[in-house]
Structure formats: C-alpha cells, structure tokens
Write a protein that holds these residues in place. Structure first.
Motif, PDB file in Angstrom:
ATOM      1  N   TYR A   1       0.898  -1.211   0.032  1.00 41.49           N
ATOM      2  CA  TYR A   1       0.127   0.102  -0.157  1.00 41.49           C
ATOM      3  C   TYR A   1       0.659   1.366  -0.102  1.00 41.49           C
ATOM      4  O   TYR A   1       0.412   2.303  -0.593  1.00 41.49           O
ATOM      5  N   ALA A   2       2.061   1.292   0.608  1.00 42.00           N
ATOM      6  CA  ALA A   2       2.650   2.484   0.673  1.00 42.00           C
ATOM      7  C   ALA A   2       3.525   2.659  -0.643  1.00 42.00           C
ATOM      8  O   ALA A   2       3.523   3.748  -1.162  1.00 42.00           O
ATOM      9  N   ALA A   3       3.919   1.561  -1.265  1.00 44.11           N
ATOM     10  CA  ALA A   3       4.419   1.731  -2.556  1.00 44.11           C
ATOM     11  C   ALA A   3       3.435   2.276  -3.485  1.00 44.11           C
ATOM     12  O   ALA A   3       3.764   2.928  -4.539  1.00 44.11           O
ATOM     13  N   GLN A   4       2.206   1.650  -3.626  1.00 47.43           N
ATOM     14  CA  GLN A   4       1.105   2.169  -4.472  1.00 47.43           C
ATOM     15  C   GLN A   4       0.939   3.718  -4.140  1.00 47.43           C
ATOM     16  O   GLN A   4       0.893   4.434  -5.036  1.00 47.43           O
ATOM     17  N   ALA A   5       1.044   4.233  -3.084  1.00 48.62           N
ATOM     18  CA  ALA A   5       0.803   5.712  -2.727  1.00 48.62           C
ATOM     19  C   ALA A   5       2.133   6.426  -3.268  1.00 48.62           C
ATOM     20  O   ALA A   5       1.644   7.607  -3.626  1.00 48.62           O
ATOM     21  N   GLY A   6       3.060   5.898  -3.056  1.00 49.09           N
ATOM     22  CA  GLY A   6       4.069   6.529  -3.548  1.00 49.09           C
ATOM     23  C   GLY A   6       4.315   6.732  -4.994  1.00 49.09           C
ATOM     24  O   GLY A   6       4.656   7.766  -5.785  1.00 49.09           O
ATOM     25  N   VAL A   7       3.797   5.361  -5.669  1.00 53.04           N
ATOM     26  CA  VAL A   7       4.123   5.403  -7.266  1.00 53.04           C
ATOM     27  C   VAL A   7       3.071   6.616  -7.882  1.00 53.04           C
ATOM     28  O   VAL A   7       3.381   7.266  -8.745  1.00 53.04           O
TER      29      VAL A   7
ATOM     30  N   SER B   1       1.717   9.149  -6.271  1.00 59.75           N
ATOM     31  CA  SER B   1       2.128  10.590  -6.043  1.00 59.75           C
ATOM     32  C   SER B   1       3.155  11.075  -6.964  1.00 59.75           C
ATOM     33  O   SER B   1       3.391  12.234  -7.313  1.00 59.75           O
ATOM     34  N   ALA B   2       4.259  10.138  -7.330  1.00 59.75           N
ATOM     35  CA  ALA B   2       5.401  10.429  -8.103  1.00 59.75           C
ATOM     36  C   ALA B   2       4.919  10.529  -9.405  1.00 59.75           C
ATOM     37  O   ALA B   2       5.385  11.505 -10.146  1.00 59.75           O
TER      38      ALA B   2
ATOM     39  N   ARG C   1       1.835  11.461 -10.391  1.00 55.24           N
ATOM     40  CA  ARG C   1       0.508  12.318 -10.327  1.00 55.24           C
ATOM     41  C   ARG C   1      -0.109  12.877 -11.980  1.00 55.24           C
ATOM     42  O   ARG C   1      -1.261  12.908 -12.024  1.00 55.24           O
TER      43      ARG C   1
ATOM     44  N   GLY D   1       0.711   2.190  -9.856  1.00 60.39           N
ATOM     45  CA  GLY D   1       0.629   1.995  -8.464  1.00 60.39           C
ATOM     46  C   GLY D   1       0.028   0.824  -8.060  1.00 60.39           C
ATOM     47  O   GLY D   1       0.483   0.014  -7.254  1.00 60.39           O
TER      48      GLY D   1
ATOM     49  N   THR E   1       2.376  -2.009  -8.880  1.00 62.45           N
ATOM     50  CA  THR E   1       3.358  -2.340  -8.175  1.00 62.45           C
ATOM     51  C   THR E   1       2.921  -2.802  -6.740  1.00 62.45           C
ATOM     52  O   THR E   1       3.595  -3.892  -6.231  1.00 62.45           O
TER      53      THR E   1
END
Length: 106
Positions: free
Chosen positions: A23-29, A31-32, A34, A43, A46
C-alpha cells in the motif's frame, strides 16, 4: 527453522508487512506519477507485485516449497502482463482524461 529464500528474508516472514509495504508503494508511485493518467494503474501493479512476493514468502514459511509457488506466481504474472499489453495495444484501455489542470506550483 532455517529459511534462506530471499523473498522471505526481504519481507521478514510476515504477510502483514508485505501488505503495508504494498500500500505504501502504491501511494508513492501514484504521488510520483500524479501527472500521468496511468499513475493509478502503475501504482496498483506495483502493489500487486509486492503482495505476490509476500504471498510466496508466506507460503514458504508455512512449508510449501518455492519449487511450487514461484512457477505459479510467474505464470500468473505473465498472464496478467500479457492481458494488459493486449488491452493497451487493442485500445481497450485508454488513459483517463484529466478533468482539471494541476496548479503550476505542484
């Protein structure tokens, strides 16, 4: 128990950890990327890849051999990637239209 599988060592032998990292990787991808229309899809892919690694690691901890789980996981990954590639090429999946432009400072 002596476990030498790299996926088990990487994910700490805990499927909850794999879910949180996914879930953290999904949010990071997301946001990166966007500004890209494909950001949510990439996301989610990933996160699914990390969840799959966590699943293989969990099955290894339970005692199911990686000689069984890894080929099955690779088969599922190959089928999903092939279906997505065919969907993109045939035009079934298109980028989502951007409804409002992002502010210049973001």
């Amino acid at each position: 128990m002596h476990v030498t599988d790299p996926a088990v060592q990487l994910l700490g032998m805990n499927p909850i950890f794999a879910a949180v990292v996914g879930y953290a990787a999904q949010a990071g991808v997301v946001s990166a990327l966007r500004r890209s229309a494909y950001a949510p899809l990439l996301g989610r892919l990933t996160a699914a890849l990390i969840w799959g690694c966590g699943g293989v690691a969990s099955l290894t901890v339970v005692g199911i051999s990686t000689a069984i789980t890894v080929p099955l996981a690779l088969t599922v990954l190959t089928v999903v990637v092939a279906m997505l590639a065919l969907a993109f090429v045939s035009g079934l999946i298109r980028p989502a239209p951007v409804t409002a432009p992002l502010p210049a400072g973001t």
